[in-house]
Design a protein around this motif. Structure first.
Motif, PDB file in Angstrom:
ATOM      1  N   ILE A 306       0.835  -1.205   0.000  1.00  0.00           N
ATOM      2  CA  ILE A 306       0.000   0.000   0.000  1.00  0.00           C
ATOM      3  C   ILE A 306       0.869   1.253   0.000  1.00  0.00           C
ATOM      4  O   ILE A 306       0.621   2.208  -0.746  1.00  0.00           O
ATOM      5  N   ALA A 307       1.918   1.224   0.822  1.00  0.00           N
ATOM      6  CA  ALA A 307       2.825   2.373   0.856  1.00  0.00           C
ATOM      7  C   ALA A 307       3.442   2.591  -0.516  1.00  0.00           C
ATOM      8  O   ALA A 307       3.563   3.727  -0.981  1.00  0.00           O
ATOM      9  N   CYS A 308       3.806   1.508  -1.187  1.00  0.00           N
ATOM     10  CA  CYS A 308       4.379   1.615  -2.526  1.00  0.00           C
ATOM     11  C   CYS A 308       3.456   2.390  -3.446  1.00  0.00           C
ATOM     12  O   CYS A 308       3.873   3.290  -4.154  1.00  0.00           O
ATOM     13  N   ARG A 309       2.197   1.998  -3.419  1.00  0.00           N
ATOM     14  CA  ARG A 309       1.263   2.641  -4.337  1.00  0.00           C
ATOM     15  C   ARG A 309       1.114   4.116  -4.012  1.00  0.00           C
ATOM     16  O   ARG A 309       1.104   4.949  -4.906  1.00  0.00           O
ATOM     17  N   LEU A 311       3.229   6.002  -2.923  1.00  0.00           N
ATOM     18  CA  LEU A 311       4.427   6.748  -3.298  1.00  0.00           C
ATOM     19  C   LEU A 311       4.559   6.861  -4.812  1.00  0.00           C
ATOM     20  O   LEU A 311       5.550   7.371  -5.317  1.00  0.00           O
TER      21      LEU A 311
END
Ligand SMILES: Nc1ncnc2c1ncn2[C@@H]1O[C@H](COP(=O)(O)OP(=O)(O)OP(=O)(O)O)[C@@H](O)[C@H]1O
Ligand SMILES: [Mg+2]
Lengths: 438, 254
Positions: A306-309, A311
């Motif tokens: 989720i953090a990847c998305r 960012l």
């Protein structure tokens, strides 16, 4: 503020608990071994099954479990808060330091193997096999270790690579070096194809789907008789040539061309260096990619999707590239396997291969390149060592796995070195962000 | 609806908001979490959102990023409808978020985390932006090669904010930046936010449990109850409201 309570955890010697522990261990051992070891089955003279009780051996095993349980209870007592007894910090530090000097030494040794063991065909064959699994481990490491996508069907890409080479070479007469990239691309294509339906899956669900995928490929190979030869496999796969010069005793052969006496070992040595080169290529590409944004994105994906998305990372692409890269190297290894064997059949591509490669990655310490080498060597070498004790082989193997997972729950080499370091002191300029070697 | 809200003195009145939500509804499965939310955030403002646990504040933050997606209503950022954009494309529009739970990449170093934050930024800015983050949070510089997961809670919060700032956002979304921090650190983080807002004209939309601090910092605030905005006004107005005082500042530090 309320006063906080302090819970004391002291290693008290509690004999009763230790005893209980020991009894449980002994009972478990009894349950496990009663039938496995306590009764031996032989074929009698009349063809019927003869049962020979072996209470002595069983008794010894149960006793060992009892003593082990007791010792564990006494030594570790009530400190149950420790999740796993680890190696002492000093040992870990030494292991990590040795690890740093270990890689170059290992490479030098690998390069020298054909010279050191020139006359030992057995060692050469074993080394080639180990290197094949090292390469497979490195390929799978991209998917499982870096991107964190649990893939139980990796053998599918190995099979695609092997059959691609076998079929193209036998039907169209293309050489190994021509077929190698083609098999890689085909495997890559299957990697993407598998990637699409599983994009939304993670963890257990992903594992199950990839497992099924591996089986589907194998069943297709068995049943698509007209193309793959079904269970009979593909025979007569061309051996690799030294830039067009075949390894045979004839006029234009390798030995004759270079004015040497003919020896079958030349081909083995050549195969050794081919797989070494392929494996090193895999390693080099992985290390390079880890330092590029895509490699960083793989690792970030493993940590938190989720953090990847949020960012700004397109996780779909990141997953697909991980699958594709992993599959491609699996495909390379597959075509090497085909050319080495000269014959392939679906039997070589069962789930146990996937499991073995995955075990190498996990035991090595997910994401560690060196760990894969050690794990592959230990596991395949171990298989060979215990070949004589055929009946205890799997037992020892299982115990070794359990032991490693208990002492080093994150694998043999668990430390992850960052892919980037900063050279500082004078302030940072764009050129000063230095990247670390794998 | 929005006529009821009192735009901050600094906000350019009558102009388009930088971020505008109109009647946004969001669901988890069939459970409704946002029941039609209207919010405006103008360029250069600090806007605070306060509300009880489970009111839907974090959901709102995530819905702006398309996860969960708004099933009804519109979300407009910088004049562009982003309601149906995929999350990663929204991030490319220079909205950044320090999400609830921080979501640091635990096994990656502080530097690598910051690199990930710079995904959508120009690579040429990287060194300069890194220096800015070190100036803002010197602690991060000391811990540069430490694994993110081994940082203390406060350090992780700094890293989460710094990681979001590495994208050079126009709008920064912060979900409970003061959570679990010692009062000194809370002050430090809030000072940092104020500084970014003043010096770099960064627009900030933050969720806070620490209502007193948040409303003092913010130009305007919204109060959310059960997926609905029930009150809005300038920070000072809200701080003076008896219902806010009783619900969020009980035994407060005012
Ligand atoms: N993934 C989810 N699936 C189902 N329900 C969820 C999910 N996430 C949140 N909810 C529910 O949605 C509601 C709003 O949750 P949200 O996290 O937005 O609250 P919040 O205002 O941020 O609370 P807090 O101040 O405690 O962080 C809660 O009732 C919560 O139980
Ligand atoms: Mg929340």
């Amino acid at each position: 503020m309320r006063g906080s309570r302090i819970i004391r955890v002291k290693p008290v010697l509690d004999l009763r608990a230790a005893l209980k522990n020991a009894v449980v261990a002994a009972a478990t051992a009894f349950g496990l071994f009663a039938l496995l070891i306590g009764i031996r089955t032989d074929q009698g003279p009349s063809g019927g099954l003869e049962l020979t009780p072996r209470f002595g051996t069983l008794g010894i095993l149960v006793a060992i479990a009892f003593v082990g349980g007791l010792l564990r209870g006494i030594l570790f007592g009530e400190r149950r808060i420790h999740i796993a007894p680890r190696l002492p910090a000093a040992a870990t530090a030494v292991l990590d330091r040795v690890g740093r000097m270990f890689a170059p030494a290992l490479l030098a040794f690998a390069l020298a193997v054909p010279i050191l063991f020139y006359h030992d065909r057995y060692i050469l064959d074993l080394s080639i096999q180990i290197l094949t699994y090292v390469m497979l481990g490195w390929g799978l490491n991209i998917v499982v270790g870096l991107a964190g996508l649990l893939d139980l069907g990796y053998v599918a890409f190995y099979a695609v690579g092997a059959y691609s080479y076998a079929l193209i070479a036998t039907n169209f007469g293309l050489s190994f070096w021509m077929c190698l990239p083609i098999s890689g691309i085909l495997a890559c294509f299957w990697g993407v194809l598998l990637g699409f339906p599983v994009l939304r899956l993670r963890g257990d669900y992903l594992a199950i789907v990839t497992l099924a995928f591996g089986e589907i490929i194998r069943l297709v190979l068995i049943n698509w008789q007209s193309v793959t030869g079904g269970p009979n496999g593909v025979p007569g796969i061309p051996r690799p040539s030294f830039f067009g010069i075949p390894f045979n005793a004839e006029e234009g052969g390798f030995a004759a061309t270079f004015g040497l006496e003919y020896s079958a070992t030349y081909r083995i040595v050549f195969l050794f260096y081919v797989i070494l080169a392929l494996a090193l290529l895999t390693n080099w590409v992985t290390i390079r990619l880890r330092r590029l944004p895509i490699g960083r994105a793989w690792e970030a994906l493993r940590e938190d999707e989720i953090a990847c998305r949020s960012l700004g990372i397109n996780t779909t692409n990141v997953k697909l590239t991980a699958f594709a890269m992993g599959a491609m190297f699996g495909g390379f290894a597959g075509s090497f396997f085909a050319t080495r064997q000269g014959f392939i059949s679906p039997e070589s591509f069962t789930f146990s291969e996937s499991a073995l490669v995955l075990a190498i990655v996990v035991l090595g310490g997910m994401g560690s390149q060196l760990g894969v080498v050690i794990a592959a060597t230990v596991m395949l070498g171990g298989f060979e060592l215990f070949r004589e004790f055929a009946q205890y082989r799997m037992l020892v193997f299982g115990l070794a796995m359990v032991a490693i997972m208990v002492w080093r729950p994150r694998g043999l080499i668990a430390t992850r070195s960052p892919s980037v370091f900063l050279e500082r002191r004078k302030g940072i300029e764009p050129g000063l962000v230095r990247e670390e070697r794998g | 609806m929005s006529a009821a809200s009192a735009p901050a003195a600094e906000a350019v009145q009558g102009s388009e908001p930088l971020l505008g939500l109109r009647g946004v509804k969001a669901f988890y499965g069939s459970i409704i979490a946002l029941k039609g939310v209207d919010i405006d955030v103008y360029d250069g403002e600090i806007v605070a959102l306060i509300g009880a646990n489970g009111a839907g504040k974090s959901t709102l933050m995530m819905t702006i990023f398309g996860n969960p997606r708004a099933r009804e209503g519109r979300i407009v950022f910088a004049g562009r409808d982003i309601t149906d954009l995929p999350t990663h494309e929204i991030a490319h529009l220079r909205i950044a978020q320090a999400p609830e739970g921080r979501r640091i990449f635990a096994r990656m170093s502080v530097l690598e985390n910051l690199q990930m934050g710079a995904t959508t930024a120009e690579p040429t800015h990287f060194a300069e932006d890194l220096e800015r983050m070190f100036a803002l949070f010197p602690r991060l510089q000391e811990r540069l090669h430490q694994r993110g997961g081994t940082l203390s809670g406060g350090e992780q919060q700094m890293l989460a904010i710094a990681r979001a700032l590495m994208a050079r956002p126009r709008l920064l979304l912060l979900d409970e930046p003061s959570l679990g921090l010692a009062p000194v650190l809370v002050k430090q983080i809030f000072d940092a936010i104020r500084q970014l807002n003043r010096r770099e004209k960064l627009t900030v939309f933050l969720v806070e449990q620490n209502a007193f601090h948040a409303l003092k910092l913010a130009n305007r605030g919204y109060v959310m109850v059960n997926g609905l905005i029930t009150l809005t006004g300038t920070g000072r107005e809200l701080l003076a409201r008896p219902e806010v005082r009783s619900a969020y500042l009980e035994g407060g530090r005012a």
